[in-house]
Scaffold this motif. Structure first.
Motif, short mmCIF file in Angstrom:
data_model
loop_
_atom_site.label_atom_id
_atom_site.label_comp_id
_atom_site.label_asym_id
_atom_site.label_seq_id
_atom_site.Cartn_x
_atom_site.Cartn_y
_atom_site.Cartn_z
N LEU A 114 1.01 11.13 -5.33
CA LEU A 114 0.19 9.93 -5.33
C LEU A 114 0.07 9.28 -6.70
O LEU A 114 0.09 8.06 -6.82
CB LEU A 114 -1.20 10.25 -4.77
CG LEU A 114 -1.24 10.77 -3.33
CD1 LEU A 114 -2.68 10.96 -2.87
CD2 LEU A 114 -0.49 9.85 -2.38
N GLY A 151 -3.19 1.00 -3.54
CA GLY A 151 -4.06 2.07 -3.08
C GLY A 151 -3.36 2.83 -1.98
O GLY A 151 -2.14 2.68 -1.78
N PHE A 152 -4.12 3.65 -1.26
CA PHE A 152 -3.52 4.58 -0.31
C PHE A 152 -4.22 4.55 1.04
O PHE A 152 -5.46 4.61 1.10
CB PHE A 152 -3.56 6.00 -0.87
CG PHE A 152 -2.79 6.12 -2.15
CD1 PHE A 152 -1.41 6.26 -2.15
CD2 PHE A 152 -3.45 6.05 -3.38
CE1 PHE A 152 -0.70 6.34 -3.34
CE2 PHE A 152 -2.75 6.13 -4.57
CZ PHE A 152 -1.37 6.27 -4.55
N TRP A 196 0.85 -1.19 0.00
CA TRP A 196 0.00 0.00 0.00
C TRP A 196 0.88 1.24 0.00
O TRP A 196 2.01 1.22 0.51
CB TRP A 196 -0.88 0.05 1.25
CG TRP A 196 -1.90 -1.04 1.38
CD1 TRP A 196 -1.92 -2.05 2.29
CD2 TRP A 196 -3.09 -1.19 0.59
NE1 TRP A 196 -3.03 -2.85 2.10
CE2 TRP A 196 -3.77 -2.34 1.07
CE3 TRP A 196 -3.64 -0.48 -0.48
CZ2 TRP A 196 -4.97 -2.78 0.52
CZ3 TRP A 196 -4.84 -0.93 -1.03
CH2 TRP A 196 -5.49 -2.06 -0.54
N VAL A 208 -6.02 11.33 -7.53
CA VAL A 208 -5.72 10.07 -8.20
C VAL A 208 -6.92 9.15 -8.10
O VAL A 208 -7.60 9.11 -7.07
CB VAL A 208 -4.46 9.41 -7.59
CG1 VAL A 208 -4.64 9.11 -6.11
CG2 VAL A 208 -4.05 8.16 -8.35
N HIS A 214 1.09 5.50 -7.39
CA HIS A 214 0.10 4.55 -7.90
C HIS A 214 0.61 3.89 -9.18
O HIS A 214 0.49 2.67 -9.35
CB HIS A 214 -1.21 5.29 -8.17
CG HIS A 214 -2.41 4.40 -8.21
ND1 HIS A 214 -3.32 4.43 -9.26
CD2 HIS A 214 -2.86 3.45 -7.36
CE1 HIS A 214 -4.28 3.55 -9.02
NE2 HIS A 214 -4.03 2.94 -7.89
N ALA A 238 -8.01 5.97 -7.30
CA ALA A 238 -7.43 4.83 -6.59
C ALA A 238 -8.32 4.44 -5.43
O ALA A 238 -9.24 5.17 -5.04
CB ALA A 238 -6.03 5.21 -6.08
N ARG A 240 0.22 -3.60 -8.32
CA ARG A 240 -1.22 -3.49 -8.56
C ARG A 240 -1.61 -4.12 -9.88
O ARG A 240 -2.70 -4.68 -10.02
CB ARG A 240 -1.60 -2.00 -8.53
CG ARG A 240 -3.07 -1.70 -8.79
CD ARG A 240 -3.35 -0.22 -8.59
NE ARG A 240 -2.38 0.60 -9.30
CZ ARG A 240 -2.46 0.95 -10.56
NH1 ARG A 240 -3.48 0.53 -11.29
NH2 ARG A 240 -1.54 1.70 -11.12
#
Length: 440
Positions: A131, A141-142, A120, A169, A135, A171, A431
């Motif tokens: 970000l 994700g965050f 993450w 972003v 990504h 996400a 991802r």
């Protein structure tokens, strides 16, 4: 060369538990063969289930490797039937808040992992501009905190900053949902109730509402972390009903422990948000059964024993986190079975559900094309938790002496039988599911 494992009890994606054979070839499941086909390995009545996917694990390496590390954490995961973890962006140094920090994390993990590992990213004040690049570098994700994270290098965001990050972003955003304005100051005390009362359920509900508002305003996906208060699950359901793209998780400690039974000074029980009472626990189980809560993950958050302050038993001073990565499956199965749930429910909550959350649709299920990450599980065997049997770096646990049902007998990772004592063969995942290390 492919080979076949068979069992009288194979947990399949449609929720059935049937006799079948699973053919594995080149690290993937090539076919699921009904009945009792010829097999290279016959498990008899042991349950064959997909490996667990735990999307909430604090490994802490680099920077705080004395708390936990990739080697020890992934050995614990493997011993517990967890074949994929997603590492949280804190409490490592540096935290994973930029593409450069992700590269440092990946370098630290390379060659150490006994299971597959993804990462993450983190959303903190001032890094919204980082970000998109983070990504693109492959985080799933965050994560953001709305209250103090406990470490200074990962400060919380305001509701406005969370909204700005979501706008920056497209996400998945994970939110530690506690409203700082509704949190009290925990007094120096050995009494658990004094700590629990400083973090009321109302703080959780308020912060969940703020996270849902931010997601609704930006059209983002939001995932609510470690729901401990059943009323917060109700807030999640209301948000979903009005069209917010929201999912939510809870954890084994909230589903199995009772605040009234925490001994004075037993700081191994401290976590944030806190363990609550038995009536609330029953309502969490009801929300999980009804689909208001989607998944169950560990929130494995270890520290050195000294940070738990066992010498004073002061809940205010102790680090808040429970290490349970190795024990999640038997903890949940013990309670789930007693409540009338079956293994298909557990697989949905702990394997396919977390895999789907992060887009790893080739994990967490026994189906053609899926990764051949499998667990032979004895759902009837019992054992007593002994700290010296845990692979976590520090065997601090609130479950010591607890009698549990369900034992992991064998694990296959990418079609290869593995044990915690074997050389690491886990992959680093991004991802997009591209591999950063050579295929096994």
């Amino acid at each position: 060369m492919g080979f076949v494992i068979r069992s009288t009890r194979v947990v399949l994606p449609d929720g059935s538990v049937d006799p079948a054979g699973v053919e594995m070839r080149d690290g993937r499941i090539a076919a699921v063969l009904p009945g009792r086909p010829r097999a290279d390995i016959d498990l008899g009545d042991l349950v064959l289930m997909p490996g667990l996917v735990d999307t909430h694990v604090h490994v802490n390496e680099p920077g705080r490797t004395e708390w936990e590390g990739f080697g020890s954490a992934t050995r614990a995961a493997l011993a517990g039937g967890v074949t994929t973890i997603i590492d949280m962006p804190l409490n490592s140094l540096p935290p994973t808040v930029s593409a450069e920090a992700l590269a440092a994390k990946q370098a630290a993990a390379a060659g150490q992992c006994h299971v597959d590992v993804g990462f993450w990213g983190g959303a903190i004040p001032g890094n919204a501009g980082d970000l998109a690049a983070l990504h693109a570098a492959g985080v799933f994700g965050f994560k953001a905190f709305l209250a103090d994270s406990g470490v200074p290098e990962f400060p919380p965001v305001t509701s406005a900053e969370l909204r700005a990050a979501m706008a920056a972003v497209d996400a998945l955003f994970l939110v530690h949902a506690e409203d700082p304005d509704r949190l009290g100051v925990s007094p120096a005390s050995r009494v658990y109730a004094d700590f629990e009362s400083s973090r009321p359920g109302a703080a959780e509900c308020s912060a969940v509402g703020a996270a849902l508002d931010a997601a609704e305003a930006t059209g983002s996906r939001v995932h609510i972390l470690h729901v401990s208060d059943a009323d917060a699950a109700t807030v999640v359901e209301a948000g979903r009903a009005r069209g917010v793209r929201v999912t939510a998780e809870t954890c084994p400690h909230y589903l199995t422990l009772d605040a009234a039974e925490v001994p004075d000074g037993a700081t191994e029980f401290k976590c944030c948000p806190p363990i609550r009472g038995a009536a609330n626990r029953d309502r969490l189980w009801a929300a999980l059964a009804a689909g208001g809560l989607d998944i169950v993950v560990s929130d494995h958050s270890p520290s050195t024993p000294a940070l738990k302050h066992p010498e004073t038993g002061d809940f205010a001073a102790a680090w808040g986190g429970i290490a349970s990565l190795q024990l999640g499956l038997p903890l949940v199965w013990t309670s789930a079975a007693a409540r009338g749930h079956d293994l298909a429910d557990v697989v949905r909550w702990m394997s396919s559900g977390p895999a789907d959350l992060v887009g790893l649709h080739h994990k967490g299920r026994i189906a053609p094309g899926a990764d051949a990450d499998l667990v032979a599980f004895d759902p009837d065997a019992t054992f007593t938790v002994r700290p010296d049997g845990l692979h976590h770096k520090h065997p601090v646990t609130p479950y010591a002496g607890r009698r549990l049902t369900g034992v992991v007998r064998r694990v296959w990772l990418g079609g290869t039988k593995v044990t915690p004592g074997d050389p690491p063969r886990g992959r680093l995942l991004t991802r997009s599911a591209d591999l950063l290390e050579p295929a096994r």
